[in-house]
Design a protein around this motif. Structure first.
Motif, PDB file in Angstrom:
ATOM      1  N   ASN A  69       0.819  -1.206   0.000  1.00  0.00           N
ATOM      2  CA  ASN A  69       0.000   0.000   0.000  1.00  0.00           C
ATOM      3  C   ASN A  69       0.852   1.256   0.000  1.00  0.00           C
ATOM      4  O   ASN A  69       0.521   2.258  -0.634  1.00  0.00           O
ATOM      5  CB  ASN A  69      -0.898  -0.021   1.247  1.00  0.00           C
ATOM      6  N   GLN A  70       1.981   1.195   0.696  1.00  0.00           N
ATOM      7  CA  GLN A  70       2.835   2.378   0.821  1.00  0.00           C
ATOM      8  C   GLN A  70       3.406   2.821  -0.521  1.00  0.00           C
ATOM      9  O   GLN A  70       3.585   4.007  -0.765  1.00  0.00           O
ATOM     10  CB  GLN A  70       3.964   2.087   1.811  1.00  0.00           C
ATOM     11  N   GLY A  71       3.684   1.860  -1.388  1.00  0.00           N
ATOM     12  CA  GLY A  71       4.255   2.218  -2.685  1.00  0.00           C
ATOM     13  C   GLY A  71       3.225   2.377  -3.779  1.00  0.00           C
ATOM     14  O   GLY A  71       3.575   2.714  -4.920  1.00  0.00           O
ATOM     15  N   LEU A  72       1.955   2.170  -3.453  1.00  0.00           N
ATOM     16  CA  LEU A  72       0.907   2.206  -4.480  1.00  0.00           C
ATOM     17  C   LEU A  72       0.745   3.572  -5.129  1.00  0.00           C
ATOM     18  O   LEU A  72       0.586   3.638  -6.357  1.00  0.00           O
ATOM     19  CB  LEU A  72      -0.422   1.728  -3.899  1.00  0.00           C
ATOM     20  N   PRO A  73       0.758   4.691  -4.384  1.00  0.00           N
ATOM     21  CA  PRO A  73       0.600   5.997  -5.051  1.00  0.00           C
ATOM     22  C   PRO A  73       1.650   6.233  -6.141  1.00  0.00           C
ATOM     23  O   PRO A  73       1.327   6.708  -7.234  1.00  0.00           O
ATOM     24  CB  PRO A  73       0.736   6.992  -3.906  1.00  0.00           C
ATOM     25  N   THR A  74       2.912   5.881  -5.845  1.00  0.00           N
ATOM     26  CA  THR A  74       3.980   6.070  -6.833  1.00  0.00           C
ATOM     27  C   THR A  74       3.777   5.138  -8.023  1.00  0.00           C
ATOM     28  O   THR A  74       3.951   5.537  -9.182  1.00  0.00           O
ATOM     29  CB  THR A  74       5.348   5.796  -6.188  1.00  0.00           C
ATOM     30  N   HIS A  75       3.413   3.895  -7.736  1.00  0.00           N
ATOM     31  CA  HIS A  75       3.189   2.933  -8.821  1.00  0.00           C
ATOM     32  C   HIS A  75       2.026   3.366  -9.706  1.00  0.00           C
ATOM     33  O   HIS A  75       2.121   3.307 -10.942  1.00  0.00           O
ATOM     34  CB  HIS A  75       2.901   1.550  -8.219  1.00  0.00           C
ATOM     35  N   ALA A  76       0.930   3.818  -9.098  1.00  0.00           N
ATOM     36  CA  ALA A  76      -0.236   4.263  -9.872  1.00  0.00           C
ATOM     37  C   ALA A  76       0.116   5.455 -10.749  1.00  0.00           C
ATOM     38  O   ALA A  76      -0.335   5.560 -11.897  1.00  0.00           O
ATOM     39  CB  ALA A  76      -1.385   4.609  -8.936  1.00  0.00           C
ATOM     40  N   LYS A  77       0.925   6.363 -10.209  1.00  0.00           N
ATOM     41  CA  LYS A  77       1.327   7.549 -10.993  1.00  0.00           C
ATOM     42  C   LYS A  77       2.183   7.146 -12.180  1.00  0.00           C
ATOM     43  O   LYS A  77       2.013   7.666 -13.295  1.00  0.00           O
ATOM     44  CB  LYS A  77       2.071   8.542 -10.092  1.00  0.00           C
ATOM     45  N   LYS A  78       3.102   6.195 -11.974  1.00  0.00           N
ATOM     46  CA  LYS A  78       3.923   5.700 -13.083  1.00  0.00           C
ATOM     47  C   LYS A  78       3.047   5.081 -14.164  1.00  0.00           C
ATOM     48  O   LYS A  78       3.211   5.360 -15.353  1.00  0.00           O
ATOM     49  CB  LYS A  78       4.922   4.659 -12.573  1.00  0.00           C
ATOM     50  N   CYS A  79       2.112   4.234 -13.742  1.00  0.00           N
ATOM     51  CA  CYS A  79       1.238   3.564 -14.704  1.00  0.00           C
ATOM     52  C   CYS A  79       0.415   4.575 -15.496  1.00  0.00           C
ATOM     53  O   CYS A  79       0.260   4.456 -16.717  1.00  0.00           O
ATOM     54  CB  CYS A  79       0.308   2.597 -13.982  1.00  0.00           C
ATOM     55  N   ALA A  80      -0.118   5.563 -14.799  1.00  0.00           N
ATOM     56  CA  ALA A  80      -0.962   6.567 -15.451  1.00  0.00           C
ATOM     57  C   ALA A  80      -0.181   7.383 -16.470  1.00  0.00           C
ATOM     58  O   ALA A  80      -0.715   7.757 -17.521  1.00  0.00           O
ATOM     59  CB  ALA A  80      -1.581   7.491 -14.396  1.00  0.00           C
ATOM     60  N   SER A  81       1.086   7.644 -16.169  1.00  0.00           N
ATOM     61  CA  SER A  81       1.891   8.476 -17.068  1.00  0.00           C
ATOM     62  C   SER A  81       2.579   7.663 -18.158  1.00  0.00           C
ATOM     63  O   SER A  81       3.114   8.233 -19.106  1.00  0.00           O
ATOM     64  CB  SER A  81       2.946   9.245 -16.271  1.00  0.00           C
ATOM     65  N   ARG A  82       2.545   6.337 -18.028  1.00  0.00           N
ATOM     66  CA  ARG A  82       3.218   5.477 -18.999  1.00  0.00           C
ATOM     67  C   ARG A  82       2.196   4.613 -19.742  1.00  0.00           C
ATOM     68  O   ARG A  82       1.472   5.093 -20.601  1.00  0.00           O
ATOM     69  CB  ARG A  82       4.284   4.625 -18.291  1.00  0.00           C
ATOM     70  N   GLU A  83       2.133   3.306 -19.409  1.00  0.00           N
ATOM     71  CA  GLU A  83       1.308   2.378 -20.198  1.00  0.00           C
ATOM     72  C   GLU A  83      -0.163   2.785 -20.240  1.00  0.00           C
ATOM     73  O   GLU A  83      -0.784   2.795 -21.309  1.00  0.00           O
ATOM     74  CB  GLU A  83       1.419   0.945 -19.637  1.00  0.00           C
ATOM     75  N   PHE A  84      -0.745   3.097 -19.079  1.00  0.00           N
ATOM     76  CA  PHE A  84      -2.172   3.389 -19.033  1.00  0.00           C
ATOM     77  C   PHE A  84      -2.493   4.666 -19.811  1.00  0.00           C
ATOM     78  O   PHE A  84      -3.490   4.730 -20.538  1.00  0.00           O
ATOM     79  CB  PHE A  84      -2.634   3.525 -17.577  1.00  0.00           C
ATOM     80  N   GLY A  85      -1.656   5.684 -19.641  1.00  0.00           N
ATOM     81  CA  GLY A  85      -1.887   6.940 -20.352  1.00  0.00           C
ATOM     82  C   GLY A  85      -1.789   6.771 -21.850  1.00  0.00           C
ATOM     83  O   GLY A  85      -2.608   7.304 -22.613  1.00  0.00           O
ATOM     84  N   ARG A  86      -0.793   6.022 -22.299  1.00  0.00           N
ATOM     85  CA  ARG A  86      -0.632   5.795 -23.730  1.00  0.00           C
ATOM     86  C   ARG A  86      -1.784   4.958 -24.274  1.00  0.00           C
ATOM     87  O   ARG A  86      -2.257   5.191 -25.398  1.00  0.00           O
ATOM     88  CB  ARG A  86       0.710   5.105 -23.999  1.00  0.00           C
ATOM     89  N   TYR A  87      -2.240   4.003 -23.486  1.00  0.00           N
ATOM     90  CA  TYR A  87      -3.347   3.154 -23.917  1.00  0.00           C
ATOM     91  C   TYR A  87      -4.619   3.973 -24.117  1.00  0.00           C
ATOM     92  O   TYR A  87      -5.332   3.797 -25.113  1.00  0.00           O
ATOM     93  CB  TYR A  87      -3.569   2.059 -22.872  1.00  0.00           C
ATOM     94  N   VAL A  88      -4.885   4.869 -23.202  1.00  0.00           N
ATOM     95  CA  VAL A  88      -6.074   5.725 -23.304  1.00  0.00           C
ATOM     96  C   VAL A  88      -5.993   6.601 -24.553  1.00  0.00           C
ATOM     97  O   VAL A  88      -7.001   6.853 -25.224  1.00  0.00           O
ATOM     98  CB  VAL A  88      -6.225   6.601 -22.042  1.00  0.00           C
ATOM     99  N   ASN A  89      -4.775   7.030 -24.893  1.00  0.00           N
ATOM    100  CA  ASN A  89      -4.583   7.906 -26.047  1.00  0.00           C
ATOM    101  C   ASN A  89      -4.466   7.145 -27.368  1.00  0.00           C
ATOM    102  O   ASN A  89      -4.198   7.742 -28.412  1.00  0.00           O
ATOM    103  CB  ASN A  89      -3.329   8.764 -25.854  1.00  0.00           C
ATOM    104  N   GLY A  90      -4.673   5.827 -27.330  1.00  0.00           N
ATOM    105  CA  GLY A  90      -4.617   5.036 -28.556  1.00  0.00           C
ATOM    106  C   GLY A  90      -3.221   4.761 -29.048  1.00  0.00           C
ATOM    107  O   GLY A  90      -3.026   4.405 -30.217  1.00  0.00           O
ATOM    108  N   GLU A  91      -2.228   4.905 -28.172  1.00  0.00           N
ATOM    109  CA  GLU A  91      -0.837   4.642 -28.542  1.00  0.00           C
ATOM    110  C   GLU A  91      -0.419   3.268 -28.028  1.00  0.00           C
ATOM    111  O   GLU A  91      -0.721   2.904 -26.900  1.00  0.00           O
ATOM    112  CB  GLU A  91       0.079   5.708 -27.939  1.00  0.00           C
ATOM    113  N   GLY A  92       0.278   2.501 -28.866  1.00  0.00           N
ATOM    114  CA  GLY A  92       0.786   1.220 -28.414  1.00  0.00           C
ATOM    115  C   GLY A  92       1.882   1.406 -27.374  1.00  0.00           C
ATOM    116  O   GLY A  92       2.631   2.382 -27.423  1.00  0.00           O
TER     117      GLY A  92
END
Length: 324
Positions: free
Chosen positions: A291-314
């Protein structure tokens, strides 16, 4: 009751003359290494999870029994080196200690690693995964076989637990908005996938380095506790989270030489990658240390794979992995 005491009570119900009982780990279950006479070793699992957000279905007796039924079939029908399930004195795969279920497996010798360290390890893991899927494509589970399924409901459940963490102050609202949008897009694609013998069936569900034993260059799968039904590509998606993007195509190609890849496999793996990422975050919410590292992990995901996925980028073959 203390887990070690539960393990001793369970052990007494097997024809095993134990020399030592050592705790190994606890996540979805507490694992004890049992050393018996003549050098025989076993893995005793006490199915009491320390993940408070884990679905209760994972510790049901019929669900645990089904996992070991598949392991028994794999040992009988393939040349893979696998844990062998052991029945207790009553002939059952599942041993009850009060209301806690316990199971016993043979111990698989070899080296466990936190990360893949060579191309040979990746190649052997791809071949091992393909062998599991080859078996699943022709194996007919008995009517009593019950294992969880990778589907919309489990992904939605993860989102339902993640979203309130904004109000609780744990996660950033913008990050969660991206996670939710990516999850909705992934679920929509997964809803369209066909279910046939070559694309969907029983799968391991957690083929990552800590759940693989390497011996003489060969990969041997252990810890089938997350096995269930779903697209076979689920196993590739979870493994890819431990592979650098630049090496993922080679891994997939090695797998494809032994088991056919479906059309549009990249889009499917990406959708499963997103889905499994959300389920992983859900589990982290139930583990104080994660749980302690979740905020940092979620932010990484949002700015990397998840963000690109939402924008239609592979993202599968490019970008920065979560450990960097």
């Amino acid at each position: 009751m203390d887990l070690a005491i539960i393990a001793q009570h369970a052990l007494a119900q097997y024809d095993i003359n134990a020399v030592s009982v050592s705790p190994v780990a606890q996540s979805g279950a507490a694992v004890f290494k049992i050393e018996a006479h003549h050098g025989l070793m076993y893995s005793l699992r006490v199915h009491k999870s320390k993940i408070s957000t884990l679905e209760t279905m994972w510790t049901r007796r019929d669900v645990l029994e089904s996992e070991l039924v598949w392991l028994d079939a794999l040992n009988r029908d393939t040349h893979l080196t696998l844990p062998v399930p052991k029945r207790n004195r009553l002939g059952s795969y599942v041993t009850q200690v009060d209301d806690i279920s316990c199971t016993m497996l043979s111990w698989v010798e070899g080296e466990q690693k936190q990360y893949f360290t060579s191309d040979q390890e990746l190649k052997s893991t791809a071949e091992m995964t393909a062998a599991l899927h080859q078996h699943a494509s022709i194996w007919q589970p008995p009517s009593s076989f019950i294992r969880p399924t990778v589907h919309r409901e489990r992904i939605q459940n993860a989102l339902d637990l993640i979203k309130p963490q904004v109000r609780e102050g744990l996660l950033d609202a913008h990050d969660v908005q991206i996670l939710e949008a990516a999850g909705e897009k992934a679920m929509a694609l997964l809803d369209t996938l066909p279910k046939n013998k070559m694309t969907w069936g029983v799968l391991h569900g957690d083929i990552v380095p800590p759940n693989i034993v390497f011996a003489d260059g060969a990969a041997h799968p252990i810890d089938f506790g997350a096995c269930g039904f779903g697209p076979f590509l689920t196993d590739l998606a979870i493994t890819c989270t431990f592979i650098h993007p630049t090496a993922r195509q080679q891994y997939i190609d090695w797998y494809g030489k032994h088991f056919p890849l479906p059309n549009e496999y990249v889009a499917q793996i990406e959708a499963l990658f997103i889905s499994l990422g959300l389920i992983g975050m859900r589990n982290a919410l139930g583990m104080p240390e994660s749980n302690q590292g979740l905020p940092t992990h979620a932010k990484k995901c949002a700015s990397r794979e998840f963000g690109r996925y939402v924008n239609g980028e592979g993202f599968l073959f490019t970008g920065t992995p979560c450990w960097e």
